[in-house]
Design a protein around this motif. Structure first.
Motif, mmCIF file in Angstrom:
data_model
loop_
_atom_site.group_PDB
_atom_site.id
_atom_site.type_symbol
_atom_site.label_atom_id
_atom_site.label_comp_id
_atom_site.label_asym_id
_atom_site.label_seq_id
_atom_site.Cartn_x
_atom_site.Cartn_y
_atom_site.Cartn_z
ATOM 1 N N MET A 59 0.818 -1.212 0.000
ATOM 2 C CA MET A 59 0.000 0.000 0.000
ATOM 3 C C MET A 59 0.850 1.259 0.000
ATOM 4 N N VAL A 60 2.137 1.128 0.273
ATOM 5 C CA VAL A 60 2.959 2.338 0.375
ATOM 6 C C VAL A 60 4.014 2.363 -0.713
ATOM 7 N N GLN A 61 4.431 3.573 -1.078
ATOM 8 C CA GLN A 61 5.453 3.739 -2.091
ATOM 9 C C GLN A 61 6.816 3.845 -1.424
ATOM 10 N N LYS A 62 7.796 3.862 -2.285
ATOM 11 C CA LYS A 62 9.167 3.943 -1.782
ATOM 12 C C LYS A 62 9.341 5.209 -0.944
ATOM 13 N N GLY A 63 9.971 5.073 0.201
ATOM 14 C CA GLY A 63 10.178 6.233 1.053
ATOM 15 C C GLY A 63 9.131 6.361 2.143
ATOM 16 N N PHE A 64 8.040 5.549 2.028
ATOM 17 C CA PHE A 64 6.961 5.648 3.017
ATOM 18 C C PHE A 64 6.904 4.390 3.891
ATOM 19 N N GLU A 65 8.025 3.636 3.963
ATOM 20 C CA GLU A 65 7.999 2.352 4.658
ATOM 21 C C GLU A 65 7.697 2.493 6.147
ATOM 22 N N LEU B 166 3.676 12.963 6.601
ATOM 23 C CA LEU B 166 4.001 14.304 6.109
ATOM 24 C C LEU B 166 5.500 14.460 5.871
ATOM 25 N N VAL B 167 6.289 13.908 6.833
ATOM 26 C CA VAL B 167 7.752 14.004 6.698
ATOM 27 C C VAL B 167 8.203 13.255 5.447
ATOM 28 N N ALA B 168 7.689 12.037 5.260
ATOM 29 C CA ALA B 168 8.058 11.232 4.092
ATOM 30 C C ALA B 168 7.630 11.935 2.806
ATOM 31 N N LEU B 169 6.433 12.560 2.861
ATOM 32 C CA LEU B 169 5.919 13.264 1.686
ATOM 33 C C LEU B 169 6.838 14.427 1.324
ATOM 34 N N ASP B 170 7.301 15.130 2.363
ATOM 35 C CA ASP B 170 8.202 16.270 2.155
ATOM 36 C C ASP B 170 9.468 15.821 1.450
ATOM 37 N N LYS B 171 10.053 14.712 1.960
ATOM 38 C CA LYS B 171 11.282 14.185 1.360
ATOM 39 C C LYS B 171 11.035 13.763 -0.078
ATOM 40 N N ALA B 172 9.969 12.981 -0.260
ATOM 41 C CA ALA B 172 9.688 12.423 -1.585
ATOM 42 C C ALA B 172 9.435 13.534 -2.603
ATOM 43 N N SER B 173 8.767 14.605 -2.163
ATOM 44 C CA SER B 173 8.440 15.687 -3.090
ATOM 45 C C SER B 173 9.698 16.404 -3.547
ATOM 46 N N GLN B 174 10.725 16.411 -2.671
ATOM 47 C CA GLN B 174 11.911 17.181 -3.017
ATOM 48 C C GLN B 174 12.832 16.459 -3.986
ATOM 49 N N ASN B 175 13.041 15.137 -3.797
ATOM 50 C CA ASN B 175 13.950 14.479 -4.735
ATOM 51 C C ASN B 175 13.287 13.355 -5.499
ATOM 52 N N MET B 176 12.210 13.655 -6.134
ATOM 53 C CA MET B 176 11.577 12.602 -6.912
ATOM 54 C C MET B 176 12.059 12.711 -8.349
ATOM 55 N N PRO B 177 12.472 11.596 -8.966
ATOM 56 C CA PRO B 177 12.885 11.648 -10.371
ATOM 57 C C PRO B 177 11.690 12.067 -11.242
#
Lengths: 399, 595
Positions: free
Chosen positions: A210-216, A257-268
């Motif tokens: 159910m979760v994407q990479k970075g949201f483990e 929210l923290v994971a979302l912040d990270k993912a939003s910043q360095n997503m290919p």
């Protein structure tokens, strides 16, 4: 007085009767205000059932008891009775007065958000929902439901959330059935709804798929999913305009929210593009070649399309940009001109992502791997020489 | 004791040739017959033409409903894509070839269903057909006050309906029958069919206004000597209350739709926020008409029920004055409740007021139901098709009324608004109420209108099929609405599958029931037994004249000497006291004096 009526034991007991409540409302109320609404609904239902059965039994009895017998006249009886008529006017009126005041009380509880509610911005547009969290983040999660995927928005349990609603085009309505709340969404003014979601029961927990990479970090947390529907008719894909609110305990929400912040910043770019596609574009464009409201993106990039005015052009970066900003400029033949401009709603990064994603899923695109990114080693570039690439880069023939 | 005191009647007027013949009598060749009907100012012929047109449109609107139900049989698309849609789709949405465009096709079909059923079927159904035919006869008049205006209303209705059908042939409209802005001013901008449908509804409004005006004047000026206001049959009270609403409310929708057309065609900003307008203004305007019009639809249905119950149970309507005043009360309050269509889009104060006013309108409605049931007490109740429909009406309309309560209650309405609960609720009122009363009324007055009896048993079987089919169609819709199924969805989440399937099966049963009704009525015209002047033993004036009535309705101007429901003291016209025994008159006098 209202409290006295509310506390009549039989009425309350009946209103709690589980079978009918399941039959009528299926899901448990997911907030305190919703619990009150369910009580109101079931109380009114029992009042109605009582009256209905009483009236119908009376009617059936009269029809059988006084059925016509040939040659026998109707017995004389009074044609009116003032006392009776006054009584049967007053009794329903008393019921109505209770429903009116109790209903208003419950309504105000649903309308007026507590002062400490967290504000979440919801934008509606034909035909998707966008949720912007405090801090400006937007969710990229989706839930796979077989035939289609739906956007997922995480929200915290146990704290009041106030949703500020605005439409970008026509009227929509924000309905979360499990919360028993609804508000119209207008293009020219904000409307608000709020609820305070109950803690998830813990029966269901978030699993790895159910979760994407970075949201483990979220795996194992309890959650409850609630549908968000558009309830005001808004055109072709009105019935596809849905999303899911996933209620999680507040600490899990903060992690998300923290994971979302990270993912939003360095997503290919390709990944950002795919996620943006699922959130914003999937209601009208497929990626498997099937025809939807708009053309499928499968193999679209690099293909020569015929437009509604008869002209032709190749789908290149400029065409994609133009179609996002001014969709009506060149509409592919065979499709309605029903897309709205996304100007100001997608960032440059997201548009770049979408272009990369379209390239990735198109056999007509012959350029270098769009998903490789700037730092990709040269050896990972596509092996096949791109002889037709210059053609794909040319501007559309018409205009 | 006779119905009509001919001794006080005016001397027989000189005969006008064919005026003593049945109004249906042939005028010679086919062409002269057609010309005669097309130019007639006889309210009876106009009523029959309305009846025919309404039934044809009811059939078209019903087919659209069946297509809607077919589409919803599966959670994803089955109609409009491949299975059934092809022929209809080629008419309604030729560009719809893909599965997604099937949504568009579905949206056009439910719009077609709603617009036809509301504006072209239910609004004109009872007043324009049965009302036109029986309002003048029941008050003892030769015709309505303005016969030529009456014919004009009919032609306006036909022109409006032609425009509506034209908009469908040109490709259909996908706005829903409510034409909510700004969607309705933005969709299909390259096409004129949306504006054509809106214009059609605008034109139909004039038909409604002129008919209403005609009826108001007729009731005020043309009542037979001896008929005071409280000697009028309750059918007249109902149609009269309706006519007042039609005259006062319909101009508002006319103006609103004109503004809508102006915004669509000339981009004048009234409702569209991108032009500086306000979409909620449209909703206020629209419902200011469309809520009162709900009572334009239901009051005539209630009016028919009052007649059916009285005649077929040989009883005076219990609390005649209460029923009459309830009609007027409902008509008055109906103008003040439009806001309850907008509880999710208005401020708290406005919602508070409109919720209160909505409960106010529930009171006279409840009182009417009590009165009808009390009328059955100690009656002599015949079970035939009209009476069966009266009982079906009481059953369905009571459900429709009671399910209005959680919708008037603010806390629950916020959940139920725009869901299938609302869809089921208004079908129970509009179809379970008005259409059931209409079908009952058609059977009740069929022998009078056409001079032929219909086959009772097949008609009762059809009524039972309709009753079962109706409940099977709409009870599941209540349940799934409360569970979270939104309106106007072409596809839906799997949890609602079983309810949609039940509902679709119910709609098939409804179709079978109505087809059987149609067959019975056509059979009656072709091979029915000749009807006596007064088959049911009714006391209102239409039963004193021939079946079918003569061109001038009555051989002599009738003078009213008894009330419309004095079944306990008056032998009905054309009946033998032996076949129609009256109760002991001393006992009757005692009961009336005892009160």
């Amino acid at each position: 007085m209202i409290d006295t009526i509310l506390s009549i034991p039989t009425l309350t007991t009946l209103a709690e009767a589980d079978f009918f409540k399941r039959l009528w409302l299926r899901s448990d109320a997911a907030s305190e205000a919703a619990t009150h609404t369910d009580f109101m609904f079931m109380a009114i239902w029992w009042i109605c059932v009582t009256w209905f059965v009483f009236l119908m039994v009376l009617m059936a009895y009269f029809v059988v008891r006084y059925r016509r017998v040939q040659g026998k006249p109707a017995e004389p009886s009074n044609a009116h009775n003032t006392t009776l008529e006054i009584v049967w006017t007053i009794i329903p009126t008393l019921f109505f007065v209770w429903m009116f005041f109790a209903g208003f009380k419950g309504y105000i509880a649903k309308q007026i958000a507590p002062g400490d509610a967290e504000e979440i911005i919801v934008n509606a547009k034909k035909w998707n929902w966008t949720v912007t969290y405090p801090g400006g983040y937007t969710s990229f999660d989706t839930k796979d439901l077989g035939a289609k995927t739906q956007p997922v928005f995480y929200i915290p349990a146990g704290r009041p959330l106030k949703f500020r609603l605005l439409s970008a085009d026509v009227m929509h309505a924000f309905w979360v059935p499990d919360m028993r709340i609804k508000s119209d969404v207008f293009p020219n003014r904000y409307t608000y709804v709020w609820f305070d979601a109950n803690e998830p029961s813990g029966k269901e927990t978030i699993t790895r798929d159910m979760v994407q990479k970075g949201f483990e970090d979220l795996i194992g947390a309890p959650y409850a999913d609630h549908w968000l529907f558009c309830a005001e008719y808004c055109g072709d894909d009105h019935s596809e305009m849905a999303a899911i609110f996933r209620v999680v305990p507040e600490p899990v929400y903060k992690k998300w929210l923290v994971a979302l912040d990270k993912a939003s910043q360095n997503m290919p770019p390709c990944e950002l593009g795919e996620r943006t596609y699922r959130m914003q574009c999937a209601a009208c464009h497929s990626v498997d070649g099937s025809k939807n409201t708009g053309p499928s993106w499968k193999d679209m990039f690099g293909r020569t399309e015929t437009f509604t005015d008869g002209s032709t052009g190749v789908v290149d970066e400029n065409y994609v940009l133009e179609s996002i900003m001014t969709p009506a400029a060149k509409v592919v033949q065979g499709f309605p001109n029903s897309m709205n401009s996304f100007a100001g709603q997608l960032s440059d990064k997201q548009i770049n992502g979408l272009i990369a994603y379209m390239k990735k899923i198109s056999a007509n695109y012959k350029g270098p791997d769009p998903c490789a990114g700037a730092v990709a080693p040269e050896g990972e570039a596509p092996a096949t020489p791109s002889t037709e690439a210059p053609k794909a880069e040319s501007t559309p023939a018409a205009h | 004791m006779s119905t009509i005191d001919t001794s006080r009647a005016k001397p027989h007027e000189p005969s006008h040739g064919h005026h003593d013949e049945s109004y249906l009598a042939s005028r010679g060749s086919l062409f002269s017959n057609i010309w005669d009907w097309a130019t007639t100012v006889d309210h009876k012929k106009i009523g029959v033409m309305y009846l025919f047109a309404v039934l044809v449109l009811f059939f078209i609107g019903g087919l659209a409903a069946i297509l809607v139900r077919l589409e919803l049989f599966e959670p994803t698309r089955i109609v409009g894509g491949k299975v059934v849609g092809s022929l209809f789709q080629s008419l309604t949405a030729p560009e719809a070839t893909s599965t997604a465009a099937g949504n568009n096709w579905y949206n056009r079909t439910f719009t077609l269903h709603g617009a036809i059923m509301v504006f072209m079927v239910i609004v004109p159904s009872v007043p324009a057909s049965l009302g036109n035919f029986f309002l003048p006869i029941q008050i003892g008049a030769k015709d309505v006050a303005f016969p030529r205006l009456n014919l004009l209303s009919w032609y306006i209705y036909v022109i409006g309906s032609i425009f509506a059908v034209l908009s469908i042939i040109l490709g259909g409209v996908d706005t829903g029958w409510t034409f909510y802005t700004p969607y309705s001013t933005l969709t299909d901008l390259g096409f004129s069919r949306g504006a054509i449908l809106v214009f059609a509804v605008f034109v139909l409004g004039f038909s409604s206004i002129l008919t209403g005006l005609n009826f108001v004047v007729t009731v005020h000026k043309l009542r037979a000597p001896g008929m005071g206001w409280f000697d009028m049959p309750l059918f007249i009270w109902g149609v009269y209350s309706t006519a007042i609403i039609q005259v006062l409310a319909t101009p508002v929708i006319g103006i609103t739709l004109l503004l809508l057309c102006m915004e669509r065609l000339f981009r004048i900003g009234i409702f569209d926020p991108s032009l500086g307008g306000d979409p909620v203004l449209y909703q206020h305007f629209f419902w200011f008409y469309s809520h009162p019009v709900v009572y334009v639809m239901i009051l005539p249905g209630m009016a028919i029920i009052s007649e059916l119950i009285a005649v077929h149970s040989r009883k005076r309507i219990f609390g005649y004055r209460a029923v009459a005043f309830a009609s007027l009360g409902i008509a008055a309050v109906s103008f003040l409740v439009w806001g309850h269509h907008m509880f999710t889009g208005m401020g708290e104060m406005a919602s508070f007021i409109f919720s209160g006013l909505t409960f106010l309108v529930a009171i006279p409605t409840a009182v009417k139901v009590f009165n009808w049931i009390a009328t059955l007490y100690k009656g002599s109740i015949a079970i035939n098709t009209p009476m069966l429909y009266a009982l079906i009406f009481l059953f369905l309309f009571t459900i429709g009324g009671l399910t209005g309560l959680p919708l008037a209650t603010l806390a629950t309405d916020v959940h139920l608004h725009d869901s299938y609960f609302v869809v089921a609720h208004f079908h129970y009122v509009m179809m379970g109420g008005t259409i059931m009363a209409f079908v009952g009324g058609i059977h009740h007055w069929w022998p009078k209108m056409f001079g032929k009896m219909y086959a009772e048993k097949p008609a009762m079987l059809a009524a039972i099929l309709v009753f079962i089919g109706f409940n099977l169609t709409f009870i599941p819709q209540f349940l799934m609405g409360a569970q979270g199924m939104p309106r106007r969805y072409a596809s839906y989440v799997d949890a609602f599958h079983i309810y949609h399937q039940l509902s679709t099966f119910g709609s098939f049963l409804l179709l079978v029931g109505f087809l059987l009704h149609a067959f019975v009525l056509v059979h009656s015209l072709v091979a029915g037994k000749k009807a006596p002047p007064n088959p049911w033993g009714g006391l209102t004036l239409e039963w004193s004249t021939d079946s079918p009535p003569i061109a001038h309705n009555f051989h002599h101007e009738p003078i009213v000497t008894h009330g419309p429901y004095d079944y306990d003291s008056v032998v009905p016209p054309h009946w033998d006291p032996k076949d129609y025994p009256l109760p002991d008159q001393k006992q009757v006098a005692q009961v009336h004096a005892g009160h």
